[in-house]
Write a protein that holds these residues in place. Sequence first.
Motif, PDB file in Angstrom:
ATOM      1  N   THR A   1      -1.454   1.005   6.147  1.00 31.13           N
ATOM      2  CA  THR A   1      -2.585   0.228   5.657  1.00 31.13           C
ATOM      3  C   THR A   1      -3.878   1.014   5.848  1.00 31.13           C
ATOM      4  OG1 THR A   1      -1.448  -1.841   6.230  1.00 31.13           O
ATOM      5  CG2 THR A   1      -3.827  -1.966   5.871  1.00 31.13           C
TER       6      THR A   1
ATOM      7  N   GLU B   1       3.738  -0.985   0.346  1.00 29.74           N
ATOM      8  CA  GLU B   1       4.741  -1.990   0.725  1.00 29.74           C
ATOM      9  C   GLU B   1       5.873  -1.320   1.505  1.00 29.74           C
ATOM     10  OE1 GLU B   1       8.040  -2.890  -0.661  1.00 29.74           O
ATOM     11  OE2 GLU B   1       8.142  -0.907  -1.564  1.00 29.74           O
ATOM     12  N   PRO B   2       6.600  -2.074   2.362  1.00 32.31           N
ATOM     13  CA  PRO B   2       7.560  -1.474   3.288  1.00 32.31           C
ATOM     14  C   PRO B   2       8.594  -0.554   2.650  1.00 32.31           C
ATOM     15  CG  PRO B   2       7.186  -3.770   3.865  1.00 32.31           C
ATOM     16  CD  PRO B   2       6.457  -3.530   2.577  1.00 32.31           C
TER      17      PRO B   2
ATOM     18  N   TRP C   1       5.315   0.917  -4.045  1.00 31.08           N
ATOM     19  CA  TRP C   1       3.996   0.769  -4.657  1.00 31.08           C
ATOM     20  C   TRP C   1       2.960   0.472  -3.580  1.00 31.08           C
ATOM     21  CZ3 TRP C   1       7.908  -2.881  -6.053  1.00 31.08           C
ATOM     22  CH2 TRP C   1       7.836  -4.087  -5.373  1.00 31.08           C
TER      23      TRP C   1
ATOM     24  N   GLU D   1      -0.344  -2.053  -2.659  1.00 33.48           N
ATOM     25  CA  GLU D   1      -0.809  -3.369  -3.035  1.00 33.48           C
ATOM     26  C   GLU D   1      -2.063  -3.736  -2.252  1.00 33.48           C
ATOM     27  OE1 GLU D   1       2.035  -6.310  -0.447  1.00 33.48           O
ATOM     28  OE2 GLU D   1       2.913  -5.443  -2.260  1.00 33.48           O
TER      29      GLU D   1
ATOM     30  N   VAL E   1      -4.465  -5.923   0.019  1.00 32.28           N
ATOM     31  CA  VAL E   1      -4.346  -6.875   1.123  1.00 32.28           C
ATOM     32  C   VAL E   1      -5.533  -7.835   1.127  1.00 32.28           C
ATOM     33  CG1 VAL E   1      -4.229  -7.108   3.642  1.00 32.28           C
ATOM     34  CG2 VAL E   1      -3.016  -5.234   2.495  1.00 32.28           C
TER      35      VAL E   1
ATOM     36  N   LYS F   1      -0.825 -12.319  -0.503  1.00 30.04           N
ATOM     37  CA  LYS F   1       0.592 -12.156  -0.194  1.00 30.04           C
ATOM     38  C   LYS F   1       1.406 -13.288  -0.788  1.00 30.04           C
ATOM     39  CE  LYS F   1       3.761 -11.455   3.703  1.00 30.04           C
ATOM     40  NZ  LYS F   1       4.273 -10.195   3.154  1.00 30.04           N
TER      41      LYS F   1
ATOM     42  N   GLU G   1      10.258  -7.871  -8.213  1.00 27.68           N
ATOM     43  CA  GLU G   1       9.335  -8.005  -7.086  1.00 27.68           C
ATOM     44  C   GLU G   1       7.951  -7.475  -7.429  1.00 27.68           C
ATOM     45  OE1 GLU G   1      10.879  -7.280  -2.962  1.00 27.68           O
ATOM     46  OE2 GLU G   1      12.571  -6.447  -4.090  1.00 27.68           O
TER      47      GLU G   1
ATOM     48  N   ALA H   1       4.102  -9.101  -7.114  1.00 23.62           N
ATOM     49  CA  ALA H   1       3.301  -8.566  -6.015  1.00 23.62           C
ATOM     50  C   ALA H   1       1.874  -8.230  -6.463  1.00 23.62           C
ATOM     51  CB  ALA H   1       3.967  -7.317  -5.457  1.00 23.62           C
TER      52      ALA H   1
ATOM     53  N   VAL I   1       0.102  -5.693  -6.908  1.00 26.98           N
ATOM     54  CA  VAL I   1       0.195  -4.235  -7.001  1.00 26.98           C
ATOM     55  C   VAL I   1      -1.124  -3.616  -7.441  1.00 26.98           C
ATOM     56  CG1 VAL I   1       2.681  -4.235  -7.415  1.00 26.98           C
ATOM     57  CG2 VAL I   1       1.114  -4.405  -9.352  1.00 26.98           C
TER      58      VAL I   1
END
Length: 647
Positions: free
Chosen positions: A2, A17-18, A22, A24, A26, A41, A51, A55, A57
């Motif tokens: 982050t 993202e984990p 991509w 995204e 926050v 989120k 997904e 998201a 993105v």
Amino acid sequence: MTWTLRMATTSYTVAVEPGGRWAELVAWGPHGVEAGPSPLKNLGEIHFITEADAAPVEYVPRGQRPFTGADLELAGDSWFTFDGAAESDGVLRLAFVDEIAGLGTVLCYRPESTVDVLSRWVEVTNTSGRSLRLDRIGSAGVCLPVRGPRLSFLHGEWAREFQLEHVDLPAGGFRIGSSYGVPGHNYAPWLSVDDTWGVSLAWSGSWEITAEVEPSGLTRLRAGMLGPVVVETGETFTTPEVALACSTDGLARVWHAYDRLRSRPVRKPVLYNSWEATGFDVSLPEQRELATIAADLGAELFVVDDGWFTGRHDDSGGLGDWYPESPDFGAFVEDVRAMGLEFGLWVEPECVSPKSKLHAEHPDWVYRTEGREPTLIRNQLLLNLGLPEVYEFVISTLDRLLTGCRISYLKWDLNRPATERPGELDNAHVRNYWRVLDHLRARHPHVLVEGCAGGGGRTDLATTGRVDVVWPSDNTGPLDRLKIQRGFLHMHAPHLMSSWVTDAPGMFDARPRSLKFRFVLAMAGVLGIGADVRHWSQDEREEAAVLIKRYKGIRDVVHHGEVHLLNDAIQYSGTDRVVVLAWHTGSLTGVPVVPGQSSRVRLKGLTAQSYVDENGDVYSGAHLTHVGLPFDWSRTNDADMVVLRPY
């Protein structure tokens, strides 16, 4: 992973993202807004879409986001995998790769520390062994935690640019853009959401901005140039920059601060332009007469518009043959300068007349389709500025003009859109247009450049960052122009807005207005005069001279102060003065025949306890804020300028 990017009073937090597929968003808002659960989120299961389609993105290709809109589209689709991050020179770079497609994509973020603007762009590298055609290549996408956004945008047509409009979007999509090869008159490349978040595109060619209310309820904005773009093996293509702005107190002043950050600190002279007085009939004795009167009025710059060059007796000839019609032109320039005036010229370097010498010698320099006659618009054709030889011709022509005479101002015009120009040629033309402007600033730093494209057809951030002023519209009718300028000031700062006092009637609202109205209107930006001043009475000339002198006294506040757009008024707050320009546009109260009250303009952002005007009248800050500054309008008093100082 982050990252939080900090601007003057706002921050923008982005994460990968984990799964590394991509980036995204926050959070985006005032400092500290990121300290808590992300408002973007998505919770719960995802059905019937991917997904990435659900998201928030930042930027993804069509392979990952096939349903709700991708930012990058190429044949065969693509999928990203995170490949690392780097921060240097104030820029965050998030790298993604697609080894199968042979594509490397870097998302770039540059926060401005002194204003609330984040610049974003993308660098795409072709690592394959073949050419890659990118049919859609956006510069950025951003998601907002807004359901049912209120969108504000600027639309219009030639002579009616910058009409501010709003639309509520409960669902579905919204799109503005241009395929003209320039930003165009129909829409400005600017959009805001709830007057809190905004986007402005730095691209001088064809473009699009979209807003979508997505299935999850997020509002997603996208902005970028129109494709296609072909990237050869080993090449890197850099998209235009997109500026993202955020404010909890209205966006206009953020955009103004950003414009001031990107502009060079030069004084903008009061100009006189002879076009509306003489048109194509540029007779040097007449021009001298106009210059003499302009100097007496207090103008600081004299500009000869279209018609000064060989073969230019109407709009069908001369373009491309950039030599003065009169052999005495150089002496005329010196005569004007001896009056205490700077001198300026109009040019249209990208265009050519079919019967010009240039076109006869180089017909292959024009955009055309093999076997077909090229399309004439305004009796002229468009040069392919993307060709190296055309670029060199334009550079050498402007260098010759600017060194042959003592010219300190250049009005760059473009009076037609691009036809017969495939989309893949748009990029080369625009980049060379920028290169020419950059050359002018580097080689001739004393020359001010005005950007024009049949009025407000090219006022994007890339142009305004390279010129000194822009011409918002060819319509100088007073009530029409008032609305045009109000819309323009939502997108750009007053020091970029060239505005003339003319005798032209309105095209859409033809109600007559006084000379004072026209002057106070033009004082809202960079003041100019375009009327045939030979026909003004002595009283009108004396009134004009007084108003020009008053403008010079407030010019620094108008150009550099904080702007508040009020009802039928504009407030400019400087360090030592507050300037209010106000106009009467409605019906009168009937005073003095029947009882009535003064019209009131409520001011904003005042910092002193009380203020005094030029007549010695004292007002408390509370009175000016909650009751308002009084104006007594009448048939003959339809505009005014008030200067307030802390008392």
